[in-house]
Design a protein around this motif. Structure first.
Motif: not given
Length: 393
Positions: A214, A219, A222, A224
Motif C-alpha cells: 500500500k 493502493q 486487490k 483477482d
C-alpha cells in the motif's frame, strides 16, 4: 498425441521469453510480465531485461522500478525476490496463497523454531500480520533490520512465557545477528508478501529497503479470481510443454497446492509427446509450438539466472548431464552461451581495474565467433565498463 522435436520447443520458449527479437525499453512491463524475473542474487533481473531490450540502460530500469513504479519487487515464486508489472501483482503474489491445509511456500524450514517455541506457525503468522500494518507509513533499511524490528514489534503480543525463548539466539545462520523471533519473521515474510503486506522499496546504497504494498503503490493488493489461472497459463506459455510436477517445482509449492492450481486450467490443455514422454501445452499455443522453428537471434549471452534457464526439463537446453552440472550449480551459476536455443557454453565476467574481463568456454563450434566478441563488448558497456579482455576457449 502429436510428437514434438526439441528445436520446436526451443524456438517456442525463446519466443515466449521474448528472446526471439530485440525489444524496446517501452516493452519492459511486457518483458517482466511473461513469467516474472527472479532477482537472486541481486541485480540478475537487470541482465535478464538487458538481454531482451538491449537499449534499456540501468537508469531506465531504475526509473521503471523506483520512479514510475510500473514494476514491483517482492518475494514471490519459491519465496525469492522477483520483479513483475504492478498490474500482475495478483498473479505473482495473491495466487500463491494456499487454500485449506496446503502449506505456505518457503515456510517448511521453520519447523525447528516452532519446536523450540512450542507454538503454532499459523498463530504466529496472524500475530505478525497485526504489526505489519505499521509498514504502511514506514520504510525499513536492510533485511536484518526488518527481521529484528518486526520481531520486536511482535514481542508484546506473545504469551509471557514465550518472550524469553523468542529472544534467544537463532538456530539458523547467524545467531550473533538474529534471534529465534527474527528467524520466524524471516520465514513468515513470504506469506506476508503474498498478502501484499511487504514489498521491496528503493535500494539505499547496497542495502534493500522494505515497506508495504500500500505504501509503495498507493493502493491495496486487490484480489483477482482469474490470477490463479493466469499463473498456470504463464508457466505453460513460457515453459510448455510440461507437466504438473514441473509446475510444482517451478513454483516451489506443495504438490497439493500445485495440483489444485494446475487443474483450474486443465480444460485449456492438451497432451503432446517429446521422445515418447507425455506432457501438456495450452491448446491456444498449439499453432505457435508446431510451427517451423525460427532462430533469428542465433547467439545470446544470458545471465546465469535468466528466466529462460529456469526450465525444469534441463535436457531441452543441454542434453549432456555432465555439462548440465556446469550450467546449474549449487551457488554462483555462470552465464550461458545460448546458440539457437541450446546452451552451447558458459561464460563468466570479473572486474579488472576499470574494465571487465570475460571468459567463455564453448562446447560446440559456433561459426559466428565475432558475434560473441561483439556481445561481450556490448554487455560490458551495459554494465558501464570497458571490455578489458576476453578469453574465448
Amino acid at each position: 498425441m502429436a510428437e514434438l522435436c526439441v528445436n520446436q520447443i526451443r524456438s517456442f520458449r525463446l519466443r515466449n521469453h521474448h528472446l526471439d527479437a530485440v525489444y524496446k525499453s517501452t516493452d519492459m512491463e511486457m518483458l517482466a510480465g511473461a513469467c516474472g524475473m527472479l532477482n537472486t542474487p541481486p541485480g540478475v533481473w537487470e541482465t535478464a531485461m538487458y538481454n531482451r531490450a538491449p537499449e534499456c540502460g540501468l537508469a531506465d530500469m531504475e526509473q521503471h522500478l523506483y520512479g514510475d513504479k510500473t514494476l514491483l519487487q517482492a518475494w514471490s515464486l519459491r519465496g525469492v525476490p522477483a520483479l513483475f508489472p504492478v498490474p500482475l501483482s495478483p498473479v505473482f503474489l495473491s495466487a500463491l496463497v494456499p487454500v485449506g491445509d496446503e502449506p505456505w511456500i518457503y515456510t517448511h524450514g521453520m519447523a525447528g523454531a516452532m519446536d523450540f517455541l512450542k507454538m503454532d506457525s499459523n498463530t504466529l503468522l496472524e500475530t505478525l500480520k497485526q504489526v505489519m500494518t505499521r509498514l504502511d507509513d514506514t520504510t525499513i533499511v536492510s533485511k536484518v533490520t526488518l527481521d529484528k524490528t518486526l520481531a520486536e514489534w511482535m514481542l508484546p503480543l506473545l504469551p509471557a512465557d514465550k518472550r524469553d525463548l523468542w529472544n534467544q539466539p537463532s538456530m539458523y545462520g547467524s545467531p550473533d545477528k538474529q534471534t529465534v523471533g527474527g528467524a520466524v519473521v524471516s520465514f513468515l515474510l513470504r506469506p506476508c508478501a503474498f498478502s501484499g503486506l511487504v514489498v521491496f522499496g528503493k535500494r539505499s546504497g547496497i542495502s534493500p529497503t522494505f515497506t508495504s504494498y500500500k505504501n509503495w503503490t498507493g493502493q491495496m493488493l486487490k484480489a483477482d479470481e482469474n490470477a490463479s489461472k493466469q499463473l498456470v497459463r504463464s508457466y505453460l506459455h513460457c515453459y510448455g510443454p510440461s507437466n504438473v510436477d514441473g509446475f510444482v517445482n517451478w513454483l516451489g509449492c506443495s504438490g497439493k497446492q500445485g495440483r489444485r492450481l494446475w487443474n483450474m486450467v486443465s480444460e485449456e490443455m492438451e497432451p503432446v509427446t517429446l521422445a515418447g514422454k507425455k506432457s501438456f501445452i495450452l491448446s491456444d499455443d498449439r499453432e505457435m509450438l508446431f510451427s517451423p522453428p525460427s532462430f533469428d537471434r542465433e547467439i545470446i549471452l544470458l545471465g546465469g539466472h535468466d528466466p529462460y534457464l529456469d526450465q525444469r526439463d534441463r535436457a531441452v537446453l543441454q542434453p549432456d548431464p555432465t555439462l548440465q552440472k556446469q550450467i546449474w550449480r549449487l551457488v554462483a551459476n555462470p552465464g550461458a552461451v545460448v546458440y539457437r536455443g541450446e546452451v552451447a557454453g558458459i561464460w563468466t565476467s570479473k572486474k579488472k581495474g576499470k574494465g571487465m574481463e570475460i571468459q567463455m568456454k564453448l562446447w560446440k563450434e559456433i561459426h559466428r565467433r565475432q558475434g560473441l566478441l561483439e556481445l561481450a563488448e556490448e554487455y560490458a558497456g551495459f554494465r558501464q565498463q570497458k571490455l578489458a579482455g576476453i578469453d574465448l576457449q
